[in-house]
Design a protein around this motif. Sequence first.
Motif, PDB file in Angstrom:
ATOM      1  N   ILE A 199       0.840  -1.201   0.000  1.00 28.90           N
ATOM      2  CA  ILE A 199       0.000   0.000   0.000  1.00 28.90           C
ATOM      3  C   ILE A 199       0.876   1.253   0.000  1.00 28.90           C
ATOM      4  O   ILE A 199       0.636   2.196  -0.755  1.00 28.90           O
ATOM      5  CB  ILE A 199      -0.954  -0.016   1.219  1.00 28.90           C
ATOM      6  N   GLU A 200       1.927   1.240   0.825  1.00 30.20           N
ATOM      7  CA  GLU A 200       2.864   2.369   0.866  1.00 30.20           C
ATOM      8  C   GLU A 200       3.487   2.587  -0.502  1.00 30.20           C
ATOM      9  O   GLU A 200       3.578   3.698  -1.005  1.00 30.20           O
ATOM     10  CB  GLU A 200       3.995   2.079   1.866  1.00 30.20           C
ATOM     11  N   ARG A 201       3.918   1.470  -1.097  1.00 35.89           N
ATOM     12  CA  ARG A 201       4.672   1.526  -2.336  1.00 35.89           C
ATOM     13  C   ARG A 201       3.795   2.005  -3.499  1.00 35.89           C
ATOM     14  O   ARG A 201       4.226   2.777  -4.347  1.00 35.89           O
ATOM     15  CB  ARG A 201       5.212   0.122  -2.635  1.00 35.89           C
ATOM     16  N   ALA A 202       2.530   1.528  -3.515  1.00 38.57           N
ATOM     17  CA  ALA A 202       1.668   1.831  -4.661  1.00 38.57           C
ATOM     18  C   ALA A 202       1.093   3.239  -4.582  1.00 38.57           C
ATOM     19  O   ALA A 202       0.706   3.806  -5.604  1.00 38.57           O
ATOM     20  CB  ALA A 202       0.536   0.813  -4.736  1.00 38.57           C
ATOM     21  N   GLY A 203       1.034   3.807  -3.383  1.00 33.33           N
ATOM     22  CA  GLY A 203       0.505   5.159  -3.245  1.00 33.33           C
ATOM     23  C   GLY A 203      -0.951   5.234  -3.651  1.00 33.33           C
ATOM     24  O   GLY A 203      -1.729   4.336  -3.356  1.00 33.33           O
ATOM     25  N   ARG A 204      -1.319   6.301  -4.348  1.00 35.50           N
ATOM     26  CA  ARG A 204      -2.722   6.473  -4.707  1.00 35.50           C
ATOM     27  C   ARG A 204      -3.017   6.053  -6.150  1.00 35.50           C
ATOM     28  O   ARG A 204      -4.064   6.361  -6.692  1.00 35.50           O
ATOM     29  CB  ARG A 204      -3.145   7.927  -4.505  1.00 35.50           C
ATOM     30  N   ARG A 205      -2.060   5.364  -6.779  1.00 34.43           N
ATOM     31  CA  ARG A 205      -2.308   4.920  -8.148  1.00 34.43           C
ATOM     32  C   ARG A 205      -3.244   3.722  -8.154  1.00 34.43           C
ATOM     33  O   ARG A 205      -3.061   2.800  -7.370  1.00 34.43           O
ATOM     34  CB  ARG A 205      -0.983   4.513  -8.812  1.00 34.43           C
ATOM     35  N   ASP A 206      -4.224   3.730  -9.041  1.00 32.55           N
ATOM     36  CA  ASP A 206      -5.109   2.587  -9.255  1.00 32.55           C
ATOM     37  C   ASP A 206      -5.562   1.955  -7.940  1.00 32.55           C
ATOM     38  O   ASP A 206      -5.205   0.837  -7.603  1.00 32.55           O
ATOM     39  CB  ASP A 206      -4.398   1.532 -10.115  1.00 32.55           C
ATOM     40  N   LEU A 207      -6.375   2.692  -7.198  1.00 30.46           N
ATOM     41  CA  LEU A 207      -6.821   2.243  -5.880  1.00 30.46           C
ATOM     42  C   LEU A 207      -7.589   0.928  -5.918  1.00 30.46           C
ATOM     43  O   LEU A 207      -7.684   0.231  -4.920  1.00 30.46           O
ATOM     44  CB  LEU A 207      -7.716   3.322  -5.261  1.00 30.46           C
ATOM     45  N   ARG A 208      -8.159   0.598  -7.085  1.00 28.77           N
ATOM     46  CA  ARG A 208      -8.992  -0.598  -7.174  1.00 28.77           C
ATOM     47  C   ARG A 208      -8.266  -1.867  -6.777  1.00 28.77           C
ATOM     48  O   ARG A 208      -8.880  -2.855  -6.404  1.00 28.77           O
ATOM     49  CB  ARG A 208      -9.477  -0.779  -8.611  1.00 28.77           C
ATOM     50  N   ALA A 248      -6.936  -4.270   9.704  1.00 31.24           N
ATOM     51  CA  ALA A 248      -5.796  -3.643  10.374  1.00 31.24           C
ATOM     52  C   ALA A 248      -4.859  -2.949   9.390  1.00 31.24           C
ATOM     53  O   ALA A 248      -3.907  -2.295   9.798  1.00 31.24           O
ATOM     54  CB  ALA A 248      -5.026  -4.691  11.171  1.00 31.24           C
ATOM     55  N   THR A 249      -5.124  -3.074   8.076  1.00 26.04           N
ATOM     56  CA  THR A 249      -4.246  -2.421   7.100  1.00 26.04           C
ATOM     57  C   THR A 249      -4.562  -0.929   7.019  1.00 26.04           C
ATOM     58  O   THR A 249      -5.572  -0.465   7.544  1.00 26.04           O
ATOM     59  CB  THR A 249      -4.420  -3.011   5.684  1.00 26.04           C
ATOM     60  N   LYS A 250      -3.700  -0.198   6.313  1.00 22.27           N
ATOM     61  CA  LYS A 250      -3.870   1.256   6.219  1.00 22.27           C
ATOM     62  C   LYS A 250      -5.055   1.642   5.344  1.00 22.27           C
ATOM     63  O   LYS A 250      -5.543   2.756   5.414  1.00 22.27           O
ATOM     64  CB  LYS A 250      -2.593   1.881   5.642  1.00 22.27           C
ATOM     65  N   LYS A 251      -5.497   0.737   4.469  1.00 18.82           N
ATOM     66  CA  LYS A 251      -6.600   1.068   3.566  1.00 18.82           C
ATOM     67  C   LYS A 251      -7.917   0.433   4.024  1.00 18.82           C
ATOM     68  O   LYS A 251      -8.847   0.287   3.226  1.00 18.82           O
ATOM     69  CB  LYS A 251      -6.284   0.584   2.147  1.00 18.82           C
ATOM     70  N   ALA A 252      -8.010   0.066   5.305  1.00 24.51           N
ATOM     71  CA  ALA A 252      -9.178  -0.678   5.783  1.00 24.51           C
ATOM     72  C   ALA A 252     -10.488   0.048   5.493  1.00 24.51           C
ATOM     73  O   ALA A 252     -11.438  -0.544   4.972  1.00 24.51           O
ATOM     74  CB  ALA A 252      -9.038  -0.933   7.279  1.00 24.51           C
ATOM     75  N   GLY A 253     -10.541   1.352   5.799  1.00 25.43           N
ATOM     76  CA  GLY A 253     -11.783   2.095   5.619  1.00 25.43           C
ATOM     77  C   GLY A 253     -12.194   2.138   4.160  1.00 25.43           C
ATOM     78  O   GLY A 253     -13.362   1.933   3.815  1.00 25.43           O
ATOM     79  N   TYR A 254     -11.219   2.373   3.292  1.00 25.94           N
ATOM     80  CA  TYR A 254     -11.513   2.447   1.861  1.00 25.94           C
ATOM     81  C   TYR A 254     -12.017   1.105   1.345  1.00 25.94           C
ATOM     82  O   TYR A 254     -13.014   1.036   0.618  1.00 25.94           O
ATOM     83  CB  TYR A 254     -10.241   2.856   1.111  1.00 25.94           C
ATOM     84  N   ILE A 255     -11.342   0.029   1.753  1.00 24.61           N
ATOM     85  CA  ILE A 255     -11.739  -1.302   1.294  1.00 24.61           C
ATOM     86  C   ILE A 255     -13.148  -1.627   1.784  1.00 24.61           C
ATOM     87  O   ILE A 255     -13.991  -2.108   1.023  1.00 24.61           O
ATOM     88  CB  ILE A 255     -10.718  -2.354   1.776  1.00 24.61           C
TER      89      ILE A 255
END
Lengths: 426, 426
Positions: free
Chosen positions: B208-217, B255-262
Amino acid sequence: MSYDFLWQIALILVSTKICGLITRRFQMPQVVGALLAGLLLGPAVFGLLPSDSEMIKQLAELGVIVIMFSAGMETDIRDLKNAGKSGFLVAMLGVLVPLLGGAGLAAWLAPTENMLQNFFIGTVLTATSVSITVEALREMGRLQSRVGNTILAAAIIDDILGIIALTIMTSLGGGGESIAVVLLKIVLFLVVCCFVYVVGLKALDWYIERAGRRDLRRFPIAAFVVCLMMAWIAEHFFGVADITGAFAAGLMIGATKKAGYIASKFEPVQYLFLAPVFFASIGMTVVLPAMNTQIVIFSVLLVVVAVLSKWLGCGAGAKMCGFTTRECNQIGLGMVCRGEVALIVANKGAEVGLMPDALFGPVIIMVIISTILTPILLKLAYRGEDDLQLEESPLENRSEALEQLDIVTDQLLTREQEIKEKNQKH
Amino acid sequence: MSYDFLWQIALILVSTKICGLITRRFQMPQVVGALLAGLLLGPAVFGLLPSDSEMIKQLAELGVIVIMFSAGMETDIRDLKNAGKSGFLVAMLGVLVPLLGGAGLAAWLAPTENMLQNFFIGTVLTATSVSITVEALREMGRLQSRVGNTILAAAIIDDILGIIALTIMTSLGGGGESIAVVLLKIVLFLVVCCFVYVVGLKALDWYIERAGRRDLRRFPIAAFVVCLMMAWIAEHFFGVADITGAFAAGLMIGATKKAGYIASKFEPVQYLFLAPVFFASIGMTVVLPAMNTQIVIFSVLLVVVAVLSKWLGCGAGAKMCGFTTRECNQIGLGMVCRGEVALIVANKGAEVGLMPDALFGPVIIMVIISTILTPILLKLAYRGEDDLQLEESPLENRSEALEQLDIVTDQLLTREQEIKEKNQKH
């Protein structure tokens, strides 16, 4: 009950996404990667997934229905009406040229027995399958353009012309329904669509006004119900493709007051689950038949005729309507894709003895290659155009608004989570 | 391929939503309405839908997997750990009391042949099916509470105790695997879960850190793949319920950083498509058997014993852990629901001759009534509590943040559409 569908869906999701990311690295649409992933998973290459899973087939059907429903929601019916005249010319020439081209090739080379069988090979070449093109255009941000609308209009008319051509062929071959019944059904279907559009739109907008902001979930659910019912009605009662019904439902929902909200809820259903299954399933059904030299040569030529006849036929139609040469190429290439419709037509022909068994192999090869070529050729046809539309005019159209919203959502929820975690530490 | 699944899904969506809105008008959770809708559609009442559609069954399985996955995402593993001790006591007594109660009732009244068969009836009563409770608690905004976490922890432990009880019974009955193998599998499954949690979390957060905000899907897709694989691995390799695997996957993703988005992307997949199919399918499978007076009396008493034994057993366990009487009732009633697990256990028993055919009817009736009663009783157990949490503390927890965001999304997209239409008119 077997639980194998769990890992099968997981495998489809992960492989379509990885292949999609790889093809995108090569400046190609992700849908190309998804199609290749299906080919790799299916019996044609690694054989990891069964080609006859009823569950996967039905999920794939739901996938293409939702794709066309979303395309309908993104399309403005006024734009489509304006594109109607040029769409008709494009579709007309896009049916006639492949019909004659296919018949000519079959008469020259194929092991057919009579003229009717030759013309049937031509009929197989007439059916455009627009879902791959829709996905490729959407990825490039070009679905809502004059070219995009012309392709959509032409594809709908192509579907209807294809049904008429198939009906004429099968009734000449001695099976199937009479042409009068089929035409009546098509007219009735259009009447039903108009009725649903006018009355359904009024009813939904009244309900949306009345319900206010309470329990918003009911609107996407109602929209999905309309989509599924229109798809089923089209297929079951009128013999029209289910995706045409879903597209009509999407047009109606796209005109309601909650269109943007509903579309935002269908997006994850599509990319997270149903659309990858559909794209992979196309490649997965490919079983390459045994072939001799004559059939191999015929296959190669069939692919060439299939691509060239649609490209030139539709392109010529577009030219007559005053499109630039560049746009004509985009329209012509957007119509090249055949997809599952050609296979269905071939199967119907086999039932009434119009389709020699030996020619199934070439038809399958034609479908695969035209399907994978379409997004690649489309990308080339759009090469050099300014693709930075998103940054220049934010919120210009609905799907870009969704993309913006998506990024905002992500930032908001990530931030909120960080705050929560900080609070817990103290 | 038959296209009937299109209208079947549409019918399920529309009827579960309408029944849900009706039950909500009577201050009952919508999930009660969804269950009743399935009962009405199935062979027990109107027989509109086939009870043996493989597609519907598999979609329903996906539905319950996604429900438990989402429950996992909403649960904080620290809260669950804290609830572990009380959860163990609740589950332990919640297995022992129904086991003895069921065996006693069977010895007294049922046409069983030996003591083993009596105890098997008790074993059928041990398995809690937590998905209905999760949905009811979520609707009331009470899933993330001490009571909610205790129910979740107890349900997971209950699942494991249930497997152990079933294994002991079947190996005593002369079939199935040995108890040592089963225990080893459970331990191995827990090891796999810990491994996936620690390593998977690190790997995902790095990505998640590495990919940043590219292609969130890609993140929701990756999460779904983890969910499906964990569900399949649990069921296929370890003999643990697939929903337990999905819940474990949800804990990790949560517990991941993108939990809310997912989570925000899984919400529509759930309510728009998969969850209604699951709830309806429970009622749809009900086929009422022919019964004589003795069996009818036994059925009534079985329902009473099933409800009371779980309620009192789990409630007593909760009391020992220092919960208030009100909370004990909430926990006890939350564990009453049996669902499909009891039917699976009964089927396994029939395979090794432990389950007399005549008692299938009573078990089915027990499952239906306990399932429909659970959300109703839970609602009563929460009566009088302040339900206006949402307005008092906006953004307090993740699912409320989602609800807020949903309303903002709607307003934003509606506004944007109005502007667009205004521009077109000029």
